[in-house]
Scaffold this motif. Structure first.
Motif, mmCIF file in Angstrom:
data_model
loop_
_atom_site.group_PDB
_atom_site.id
_atom_site.type_symbol
_atom_site.label_atom_id
_atom_site.label_comp_id
_atom_site.label_asym_id
_atom_site.label_seq_id
_atom_site.Cartn_x
_atom_site.Cartn_y
_atom_site.Cartn_z
ATOM 1 N N GLU A 112 -11.024 11.692 2.713
ATOM 2 C CA GLU A 112 -9.598 11.478 2.467
ATOM 3 C C GLU A 112 -9.058 10.284 3.249
ATOM 4 O OE1 GLU A 112 -10.957 15.395 1.524
ATOM 5 O OE2 GLU A 112 -10.907 14.412 3.484
ATOM 6 N N MET A 113 -9.508 10.117 4.507
ATOM 7 C CA MET A 113 -9.038 8.985 5.295
ATOM 8 C C MET A 113 -9.634 7.677 4.787
ATOM 9 S SD MET A 113 -7.019 7.849 7.536
ATOM 10 C CE MET A 113 -6.398 9.310 8.388
ATOM 11 N N ARG A 114 -10.871 7.709 4.312
ATOM 12 C CA ARG A 114 -11.456 6.510 3.708
ATOM 13 C C ARG A 114 -10.594 6.029 2.545
ATOM 14 N NH1 ARG A 114 -16.899 5.272 4.726
ATOM 15 N NH2 ARG A 114 -18.059 6.829 5.939
ATOM 16 N N LEU A 115 -10.143 6.958 1.710
ATOM 17 C CA LEU A 115 -9.317 6.595 0.559
ATOM 18 C C LEU A 115 -7.977 6.033 1.008
ATOM 19 C CD1 LEU A 115 -10.044 9.639 -1.777
ATOM 20 C CD2 LEU A 115 -10.736 7.277 -2.156
ATOM 21 N N LEU A 116 -7.376 6.677 1.995
ATOM 22 C CA LEU A 116 -6.071 6.213 2.483
ATOM 23 C C LEU A 116 -6.182 4.806 3.056
ATOM 24 C CD1 LEU A 116 -3.099 6.705 3.177
ATOM 25 C CD2 LEU A 116 -3.850 7.772 5.312
ATOM 26 N N MET A 117 -7.163 4.555 3.903
ATOM 27 C CA MET A 117 -7.287 3.252 4.527
ATOM 28 C C MET A 117 -7.728 2.187 3.530
ATOM 29 S SD MET A 117 -6.142 3.879 7.392
ATOM 30 C CE MET A 117 -6.397 2.247 8.083
ATOM 31 N N GLY A 118 -8.541 2.575 2.550
ATOM 32 C CA GLY A 118 -8.917 1.629 1.507
ATOM 33 C C GLY A 118 -7.710 1.161 0.720
ATOM 34 N N HIS A 119 -6.816 2.102 0.416
ATOM 35 C CA HIS A 119 -5.606 1.742 -0.327
ATOM 36 C C HIS A 119 -4.682 0.884 0.535
ATOM 37 C CE1 HIS A 119 -2.652 2.022 -3.467
ATOM 38 N NE2 HIS A 119 -1.762 2.539 -2.645
ATOM 39 N N ALA A 120 -4.600 1.182 1.819
ATOM 40 C CA ALA A 120 -3.777 0.368 2.713
ATOM 41 C C ALA A 120 -4.288 -1.069 2.766
ATOM 42 C CB ALA A 120 -3.761 0.980 4.112
ATOM 43 N N MET A 141 -5.952 -2.564 0.421
ATOM 44 C CA MET A 141 -5.701 -3.168 -0.883
ATOM 45 C C MET A 141 -4.251 -3.649 -0.985
ATOM 46 S SD MET A 141 -6.498 -1.566 -4.633
ATOM 47 C CE MET A 141 -5.483 -0.120 -4.290
ATOM 48 N N ILE A 142 -3.306 -2.866 -0.469
ATOM 49 C CA ILE A 142 -1.905 -3.292 -0.461
ATOM 50 C C ILE A 142 -1.759 -4.571 0.350
ATOM 51 C CG2 ILE A 142 0.415 -2.690 0.340
ATOM 52 C CD1 ILE A 142 -0.192 0.205 -0.306
ATOM 53 N N ASP A 143 -2.435 -4.624 1.498
ATOM 54 C CA ASP A 143 -2.381 -5.813 2.342
ATOM 55 C C ASP A 143 -2.894 -7.034 1.591
ATOM 56 O OD1 ASP A 143 -2.040 -7.437 4.541
ATOM 57 O OD2 ASP A 143 -3.851 -6.770 5.546
ATOM 58 N N ASP A 144 -3.972 -6.863 0.813
ATOM 59 C CA ASP A 144 -4.581 -7.984 0.100
ATOM 60 C C ASP A 144 -3.688 -8.522 -1.029
ATOM 61 O OD1 ASP A 144 -6.806 -7.880 1.711
ATOM 62 O OD2 ASP A 144 -7.994 -6.681 0.310
#
Length: 336
Positions: free
Chosen positions: A175-183, A185-188
């Motif tokens: 779950e944390m992998r998904l959250l940080m991956g999305h964060a 992606m937003i940054d990019d």
């Protein structure tokens, strides 16, 4: 070291629904200097964006930096602190009143405590803490270097899940992998998002934060597909030489079904298997262009998990228009 503070422009964060901000502190930040810095920060970034290290120790050799973004009522920031002689301590409740804060510790250790509590929580690298902020929370970093990614989220839909008590866990959880991956992606892509895209990105972040607190993510939710893809790509990057790397392994690590993973990639321009193959081929291409002694073709095929040398050569030529040997020769410096 000079006693100075420095800030960088925040690009109108206080007025816009999204934008970026950053600041850097070197040396002590006390008294009049801190008041001036806080005034400048409030103008540039807005009072809802946290000023880093507002109560830093007076140590001359301390350094603190913050960079991040705001997307509607969500903040994604990275905080770093370094010192060779003393701890740094500050209060984050002024800006985070009644918000949910997620700290994912990447380096060093961060301590958290309420002013009236005797117990302190120490969160080491590789762990996270989710806390419902209030007027009594303090956090501190130990000497040397510490880094954390901090997410600040509206509490309305998430706060009741932690019952005013902090939640701790592993940053390697699915779950944390998904959250940080999305964060990430937003940054990019923050600057390229349409208003509707920005709102959708914000909503997906909250949904994934909910998944961290409940320890489950609804992988069938369409708006979470980009986050699943990003988290899978992050995993691929770290396991390219692993013979077990496959859609099944990725799905297991992300705690979703293989079908859900394939469905998420269906919206991109390549399948899961194709992405793994392309990333491995790119690594072989880089190896053929590097300054060090070039590995043999069979060695490359074996290390990057191609079935055999012939299969590797065919895949490389299809990707780059040349065989590995031809490509290597094309990279050689011309003789003079």
């Amino acid at each position: 070291m000079n006693d100075r503070t420095d800030t960088e422009p925040a690009h109108g964060i206080a007025r816009a629904p999204r934008g970026r901000f950053s600041a850097r502190l070197v040396g002590p930040c006390t008294g009049e200097r801190r008041a001036v810095l806080r005034h400048q920060w409030d103008i540039q970034a807005g009072r809802s964006v946290p000023l880093p290290a507002a109560g830093l120790t007076r140590s001359e050799d301390s350094r603190a930096s913050i960079r991040g973004l705001r997307i509607h009522d969500v903040l994604i920031t990275k905080l770093s602190y370094a010192s060779t002689s003393a701890d740094g301590t500050w209060i984050d409740s002024r800006y985070f009143s009644d918000m949910l804060v997620v700290d994912v510790v990447e380096k060093g250790s961060w301590g958290f405590a309420r002013a009236r509590d005797r117990d302190q929580l120490v969160v080491p690298a590789g762990q996270f803490i989710v806390r419902h902020t209030g007027p009594s929370w303090r956090f501190a970093v130990k000497a040397h270097t510490s880094t954390t990614t901090k997410l600040v989220l509206p509490v309305a839909h998430l706060g009741p899940l932690i019952h005013r008590r902090p939640v701790l866990g592993s940053a390697d959880s699915a779950e944390m992998r998904l959250l940080m991956g999305h964060a990430r992606m937003i940054d990019d892509c923050l600057d390229d998002l349409s208003p509707a895209g920005a709102r959708a990105a914000r909503n997906a972040l909250l949904e994934l934060a909910l998944g961290v607190l409940t320890q489950q993510v609804d992988g069938t939710e369409p708006q979470l597909a980009p986050a699943l893809v990003q988290a899978a790509k992050d995993l691929v990057r770290g396991h390219l030489s692993d013979p077990e790397l496959s859609p099944r392994m990725l799905a297991r690590e992300l705690n979703i079904s293989v079908r859900t993973l394939h469905r998420a990639f269906a919206a991109t321009d390549e399948s899961v298997t194709a992405h793994i193959r392309h990333q491995r081929l790119e690594q072989t291409r880089l190896a053929l262009t590097g300054p060090l002694a070039r590995p043999g073709i069979s060695e490359l095929a074996r290390f990057w998990q191609f079935a055999d040398t012939s299969h590797f050569v065919r895949a490389f030529k299809k990707q780059y228009g040349q065989t590995p040997a031809q490509y290597a020769r094309s990279q050689e410096a011309p003789r003079t």
